[in-house]
Design an enzyme around this catalytic site. Structure first.
Site, PDB file in Angstrom:
ATOM      1  N   GLY A  76      43.210  47.419  45.808  1.00 20.34           N
ATOM      2  CA  GLY A  76      44.467  46.770  46.188  1.00 20.34           C
ATOM      3  C   GLY A  76      44.460  46.369  47.658  1.00 20.34           C
ATOM      4  O   GLY A  76      44.519  47.231  48.535  1.00 20.34           O
TER       5      GLY A  76
ATOM      6  N   THR B  79      37.407  42.512  32.042  1.00 19.61           N
ATOM      7  CA  THR B  79      37.966  43.118  30.824  1.00 19.61           C
ATOM      8  C   THR B  79      37.729  42.261  29.571  1.00 19.61           C
ATOM      9  O   THR B  79      38.059  41.065  29.562  1.00 19.61           O
ATOM     10  CB  THR B  79      39.484  43.327  31.015  1.00 19.61           C
ATOM     11  OG1 THR B  79      39.686  44.067  32.222  1.00 19.61           O
ATOM     12  CG2 THR B  79      40.073  44.097  29.846  1.00 19.61           C
TER      13      THR B  79
ATOM     14  N   ALA C  34      39.172  42.857  44.833  1.00 21.39           N
ATOM     15  CA  ALA C  34      39.122  41.672  43.968  1.00 21.39           C
ATOM     16  C   ALA C  34      39.399  40.428  44.823  1.00 21.39           C
ATOM     17  O   ALA C  34      38.489  39.673  45.141  1.00 21.39           O
ATOM     18  CB  ALA C  34      40.113  41.797  42.824  1.00 21.39           C
TER      19      ALA C  34
ATOM     20  N   CYS D 153      48.780  47.102  30.481  1.00 26.16           N
ATOM     21  CA  CYS D 153      49.070  45.999  29.563  1.00 26.16           C
ATOM     22  C   CYS D 153      50.179  46.431  28.601  1.00 26.16           C
ATOM     23  O   CYS D 153      50.468  47.625  28.491  1.00 26.16           O
ATOM     24  CB  CYS D 153      47.810  45.576  28.827  1.00 26.16           C
ATOM     25  SG  CYS D 153      46.791  46.937  28.352  1.00 26.16           S
TER      26      CYS D 153
ATOM     27  N   THR E 189      47.607  44.881  39.487  1.00 27.11           N
ATOM     28  CA  THR E 189      48.500  44.018  40.265  1.00 27.11           C
ATOM     29  C   THR E 189      49.953  44.505  40.190  1.00 27.11           C
ATOM     30  O   THR E 189      50.309  45.288  39.310  1.00 27.11           O
ATOM     31  CB  THR E 189      48.432  42.586  39.706  1.00 27.11           C
ATOM     32  OG1 THR E 189      48.730  42.649  38.319  1.00 27.11           O
ATOM     33  CG2 THR E 189      47.051  42.000  39.885  1.00 27.11           C
TER      34      THR E 189
ATOM     35  N   GLY F  63      45.733  36.570  31.082  1.00 30.04           N
ATOM     36  CA  GLY F  63      45.999  37.108  29.744  1.00 30.04           C
ATOM     37  C   GLY F  63      44.795  37.784  29.126  1.00 30.04           C
ATOM     38  O   GLY F  63      44.688  37.848  27.903  1.00 30.04           O
TER      39      GLY F  63
HETATM   40  C1  FMN Z   1      41.155  36.767  39.416  1.00 26.81           C
HETATM   41  C2  FMN Z   1      41.566  38.151  38.997  1.00 26.81           C
HETATM   42  C3  FMN Z   1      41.373  38.564  37.687  1.00 26.81           C
HETATM   43  C4  FMN Z   1      41.726  39.870  37.303  1.00 26.81           C
HETATM   44  N1  FMN Z   1      41.452  40.291  36.027  1.00 26.81           N
HETATM   45  C5  FMN Z   1      41.592  41.614  35.705  1.00 26.81           C
HETATM   46  C6  FMN Z   1      41.098  42.122  34.475  1.00 26.81           C
HETATM   47  O1  FMN Z   1      40.522  41.397  33.653  1.00 26.81           O
HETATM   48  N2  FMN Z   1      41.272  43.448  34.215  1.00 26.81           N
HETATM   49  C7  FMN Z   1      41.879  44.311  35.113  1.00 26.81           C
HETATM   50  O2  FMN Z   1      41.978  45.518  34.832  1.00 26.81           O
HETATM   51  N3  FMN Z   1      42.337  43.838  36.299  1.00 26.81           N
HETATM   52  C8  FMN Z   1      42.185  42.532  36.618  1.00 26.81           C
HETATM   53  N4  FMN Z   1      42.579  42.076  37.864  1.00 26.81           N
HETATM   54  C9  FMN Z   1      43.226  43.020  38.808  1.00 26.81           C
HETATM   55  C10 FMN Z   1      42.226  43.579  39.826  1.00 26.81           C
HETATM   56  O3  FMN Z   1      41.235  44.375  39.198  1.00 26.81           O
HETATM   57  C11 FMN Z   1      42.932  44.450  40.884  1.00 26.81           C
HETATM   58  O4  FMN Z   1      43.466  45.592  40.277  1.00 26.81           O
HETATM   59  C12 FMN Z   1      44.045  43.696  41.623  1.00 26.81           C
HETATM   60  O5  FMN Z   1      43.691  42.358  41.817  1.00 26.81           O
HETATM   61  C13 FMN Z   1      44.337  44.338  42.980  1.00 26.81           C
HETATM   62  O6  FMN Z   1      43.222  44.272  43.824  1.00 26.81           O
HETATM   63  P1  FMN Z   1      43.083  43.169  45.019  1.00 26.81           P
HETATM   64  O7  FMN Z   1      44.299  43.270  45.861  1.00 26.81           O
HETATM   65  O8  FMN Z   1      41.807  43.533  45.707  1.00 26.81           O
HETATM   66  O9  FMN Z   1      42.982  41.827  44.344  1.00 26.81           O
HETATM   67  C14 FMN Z   1      42.280  40.759  38.255  1.00 26.81           C
HETATM   68  C15 FMN Z   1      42.480  40.320  39.566  1.00 26.81           C
HETATM   69  C16 FMN Z   1      42.132  39.038  39.960  1.00 26.81           C
HETATM   70  C17 FMN Z   1      42.342  38.615  41.372  1.00 26.81           C
END
Ligand code: FMN
Length: 362
Positions: free
Chosen positions: A324, A81, A346, A201, A267, A133
């Site tokens: 997720g 992002t 992620a 956000c 998250t 952030g």
């Molecule tokens: C290191 C990290 C950075 C993330 N940065 C963003 C971001 O910049 N924009 C966004 O929409 N979600 C961000 N997320 C959320 C992920 O896209 C995802 O929705 C969330 O981690 C759940 O997936 P997971 O359980 O596979 O980690 C981030 C997640 C992680 C782990």
């Protein structure tokens, strides 16, 4: 038990800038390519795709990370992002391991959780909190970087650009929403095939999180869609509890005319403390941070199921990206069965950079 890899692509022990400038690490640092063969058999947003699996906004900090993910066979990947201006990262640390036995229910997420720098032994217990952030080096960096990175998009692969608006001092709510459109326009100017907006956000008017405010969601989607024209729009949402079901229906109804796809979930927020019970992440407003990894799979699956049901019932045409807690090929299949057109990981992919290859071979 699958032992946790000790060389993730993003190293939590290093600063964000160190990861940004010197990563990716672990298996993403080696150029051994996963070769897709035959013809792509899937499609997403009308584009041919080899495997509808990839990495959502976050772990792929810049073009080098995106290219490495494509090389390792992740076919639908999101460039982290970005904003219309330079924005600093939150204070270090930005990633902590969190001890969550079993599912992170909303009840458990309302109580303080224990954050630590020691990883769990087993991948099945991998839950982390991330708190960056939405930093950005500004469009001077990311627009040309993304444009260059599009060269590494292979046949049957898709790069998505994720953006967010920036709240500026003395700016109105309308200025904030307009900034989403400006960011999306910058993204589309690179030639990227799809643009995602992160609506998990805060709202400038202090009404909480944007994605839970149907009028805000519609206003932003309308502005963004006018700015990007024919480029498909993906909207990223947070989890909606069962009690928020009518709110979910209102949000989806407002988004339906604009969004080609919905990406769920972001998250789940929870308070994180250290071994003494003190706030674990330094700085104002950081007691609560986003939880991701194995323990939130139940929530992602639940929302995908509900969006899929809603789509059938109401005749909506949006596609669904399921995110997720995807840690294994079985998790991927579970999301597909629930109705996800594309699945992304992620946390799972950060600690298992071979996950796409495993899914393709399984
Ligand atoms: C290191 C990290 C950075 C993330 N940065 C963003 C971001 O910049 N924009 C966004 O929409 N979600 C961000 N997320 C959320 C992920 O896209 C995802 O929705 C969330 O981690 C759940 O997936 P997971 O359980 O596979 O980690 C981030 C997640 C992680 C782990």
């Amino acid at each position: 038990m699958a032992h946790l890899n000790t060389h993730p692509i993003y190293d939590p022990a290093k600063t964000y800038d160190d990861n940004f400038d010197n990563g990716p690490f672990g298996a993403f640092a080696n150029p051994v390519r996963f070769v897709n063969d035959g013809e792509p058999r899937h499609s997403f947003l009308g584009f041919p795709i080899y495997e509808p699996f990839g990495i959502p906004a976050g772990p792929l900090l810049n073009g080098r990370y995106v290219s490495a993910a494509l090389t390792k066979g992740f076919d639908v990947v999101v460039y982290k992002t970005q904003r219309t201006k330079r924005f600093n990262v939150n204070a270090f640390p930005n990633v902590l391991y969190v001890d969550v036995p079993g599912d992170l229910t909303l009840e458990k997420a309302s109580q303080p959780l224990h954050g630590q720098t020691t990883p769990p032994a087993d991948q099945a217990n991998l839950t982390i909190t991330n708190s960056f952030g939405n930093p950005s080096r500004g469009p001077e960096f990311w627009v040309p970087d993304l444009k260059d990175t599009l060269q590494s998009e292979g046949k049957g692969q898709l790069i998505i650009s994720s953006v967010v608006g920036t709240i500026r001092e003395d700016a109105s709510q309308a200025d904030y929403y307009a900034d989403f459109a400006h960011a999306a326009e910058l993204a589309a100017s690179t030639g990227v095939k799809a643009v995602e907006i992160n609506l998990s956000c805060p709202n400038v008017a202090g009404e909480g999180i944007l994605c839970y405010t149907p009028s805000a969601v519609e206003d932003i989607a309308d502005r963004v869609k006018r700015a990007i024209g024919d480029t498909p729009l993906i909207v990223k949402l947070g989890y909606f509890s069962k009690e928020q079901d009518s709110l979910l229906r209102a949000v989806v109804s407002n988004l339906a005319p604009y969004a080609a796809a919905l990406s769920v979930i972001n998250t789940i927020p929870a308070p994180v403390v250290d071994e003494h019970g003190n706030q674990a992440l330094p700085g104002q407003g950081r007691l609560s941070s986003g939880m991701c990894g194995a323990s939130i799979k139940w929530a992602g699956l639940d929302l995908v199921n509900r969006l899929s049901e809603l789509r059938n019932k109401r005749g909506y045409s949006y596609e669904i990206i399921g995110v997720g807690g995807v840690m294994t090929p079985d998790d991927y299949q579970e999301y597909r069965m629930a109705g996800a057109d594309v699945v992304q990981s992620a946390t799972g992919a950060m600690w298992d950079p071979e996950l796409a290859a495993k899914i393709k071979r399984s």
